[in-house]
Scaffold this motif. Structure first.
Motif, short mmCIF file in Angstrom:
data_model
loop_
_atom_site.label_atom_id
_atom_site.label_comp_id
_atom_site.label_asym_id
_atom_site.label_seq_id
_atom_site.Cartn_x
_atom_site.Cartn_y
_atom_site.Cartn_z
N ALA A 2 -4.58 -22.26 15.96
CA ALA A 2 -5.36 -23.15 15.12
C ALA A 2 -6.62 -22.45 14.63
O ALA A 2 -7.24 -21.67 15.35
CB ALA A 2 -5.73 -24.42 15.90
N LEU A 19 -7.50 -33.94 17.26
CA LEU A 19 -6.19 -33.51 17.76
C LEU A 19 -5.84 -34.17 19.09
O LEU A 19 -4.72 -34.62 19.29
CB LEU A 19 -6.17 -31.98 17.91
N GLY A 77 -5.03 -28.56 13.81
CA GLY A 77 -5.13 -28.19 15.22
C GLY A 77 -6.53 -27.79 15.65
O GLY A 77 -6.83 -27.77 16.84
N VAL A 105 0.82 -27.93 18.38
CA VAL A 105 1.07 -28.67 17.15
C VAL A 105 2.39 -28.15 16.57
O VAL A 105 2.52 -26.94 16.32
CB VAL A 105 -0.06 -28.50 16.12
N ILE A 137 0.15 -23.32 17.06
CA ILE A 137 0.83 -24.00 15.95
C ILE A 137 2.20 -23.38 15.75
O ILE A 137 2.32 -22.16 15.60
CB ILE A 137 0.02 -23.88 14.64
N ALA A 165 -5.53 -24.35 20.10
CA ALA A 165 -4.16 -24.87 20.10
C ALA A 165 -3.21 -23.89 19.44
O ALA A 165 -3.60 -23.04 18.63
CB ALA A 165 -4.13 -26.21 19.35
#
Length: 396
Positions: free
Chosen positions: A30, A354, A349, A89, A17, A15
């Motif tokens: 992440a 999540l 994340g 995220v 961030i 993911a």
């Protein structure tokens, strides 16, 4: 490629961030120990060569265009990834303006078609870096200072405290003092008035010296006693242009954070007020688990001065008779204060949970209303609407 790609579950790619601040934006992947880049929260505006801060736009259409350009720079210049393949995220303030939040979600879902987005409160995710369930988190940023207790993973919103005093107030105070008493020397050895300067050479002085300086300024101190100022420094502006900054200015510029206003509030009182508005059985835990985040808190001497202020205020009648706290203890997160919140988002994340806490593309299409962080029943309702949306689409 992210360094820790392998920690994700189900074969999904790591993911992304994002932590969008009033001055700087942190972005990365992440599971990593720090952001890939920290860049100004600005993008070229409609006028040629003009840089516009994305956080200061109030027009929804203009904000949409600015965010679209800004994330194009983040995705394709700094991260070099396909946004359609990675969850997102977004580390945000609990009190982020609704128009900014909704427009950001619209850009991510409709223009970049990301799989899912999770909006995580910065005060809460800061705790993930330490693995603790409760703490008193103070965020000293650019526009304001916010204090929000977190107890057993729950944000105590009724105890929230804020003060519009932070990095911007220091800059204005410093600029006023520099404009009043400083000149710059050029290669021609001529003095010219100063127009502006970034905060890089200031520090937070001790409480004892601050009280002495305040007494002298008010005429209540010992007139025969002179305080020796710290040494001045020469600050190079651009090549041969040099600004000499007096030691007194270096020492007093940050006092605006701790000077109490007409309502007797300061950065230090915010912490005590937040503790007193928290449940009685949570106060001791919060006082012994304080986390300081935000770029302005990285000023030299800030934490030491904050501790002194808290201990001094604790003996005042207002707090001594109601607070009942023996000690204040501060955590040292595994990262610099300016990206601790981002690091917490990176930790979250990388977790398997999540996917279940994020707003997916299907959920957003079914209902573009974004749920709050802790509103689980709204997330469940969005799941049901998304499922119904899929069934209706299949029958068409």
């Amino acid at each position: 490629m992210p360094l820790l790609e392998g920690i994700n579950y189900g074969g999904e790619k790591t993911a992304v961030i994002f932590d969008i601040g009033a001055v700087y934006t942190k972005c990365g992947f992440a599971g990593e120990t720090g952001p890939r880049c920290i860049i100004p929260s600005t993008v070229k505006g409609p006028k040629k060569g003009q840089e516009v801060n994305i956080c200061r736009s109030t027009d929804e259409k203009e904000l949409y265009d600015l965010l679209k350009s800004f994330f194009n720079k983040l995705y394709f210049r700094h991260l070099l990834v396909n946004p359609k393949e990675r969850r997102v995220v977004v580390v945000e303030s609990v009190f982020c303006p609704t128009v900014f939040r909704d427009t950001l979600a619209k850009v991510l879902f409709e223009h970049y078609q990301v799989p899912s987005v999770l909006f995580a409160p910065n005060h809460l995710v800061a705790l993930f870096t330490l693995g603790i369930p409760s703490a008193l988190v103070i965020d000293v940023g650019q526009k304001e200072t916010q204090v929000l207790p977190v107890f057993e993973g729950v944000l105590l919103l009724k105890a929230w405290q804020a003060l519009p005093v932070a990095g911007e107030a220091i800059e204005k105070n410093l600029e006023a003092q520099l404009l009043e008493g400083c000149n710059v020397k050029t290669a021609q050895s001529t003095d010219k008035p100063l127009s502006s300067l970034m905060v890089r050479c200031c520090f937070v002085t001790k409480l004892s010296r601050a009280k002495q300086m305040q007494a002298v300024a008010q005429g209540t101190g010992d007139t025969g006693q002179e305080l020796t100022p710290p040494p001045g420094i020469d600050y190079p502006l651009d090549g041969s242009t040099v600004l000499h900054i007096a030691g007194k200015i270096r020492e007093t510029a940050c006092e605006v954070l701790f000077e109490r206003d007409a309502e007797e509030t300061s950065v230090a009182t915010l912490l005590l007020e937040a503790i007193m508005k928290s449940p009685v059985d949570a106060r001791k835990t919060l006082a012994e688990n304080i986390i300081v985040i935000g770029g302005t808190s990285m000023l030299l001497g800030f934490k030491a001065r904050l501790v002194e202020e808290l201990r001094d205020l604790r003996e005042k009648p207002r707090y001594k008779e109601r607070l009942f706290v023996d000690a204040f203890k501060f955590h040292s997160p595994p990262g610099k204060e300016n990206y601790v919140a981002w690091l917490g988002g990176a930790v979250f994340g990388a977790l398997e949970v999540l996917a279940s806490r994020s707003v997916t593309q299907e959920m957003y299409r079914a209902d573009p209303v974004l749920p709050d962080w802790c509103t689980l029943h709204e997330t469940e309702e969005l799941d049901e609407k998304a499922s119904l949306h899929k069934k209706m689409a299949a029958t068409r």
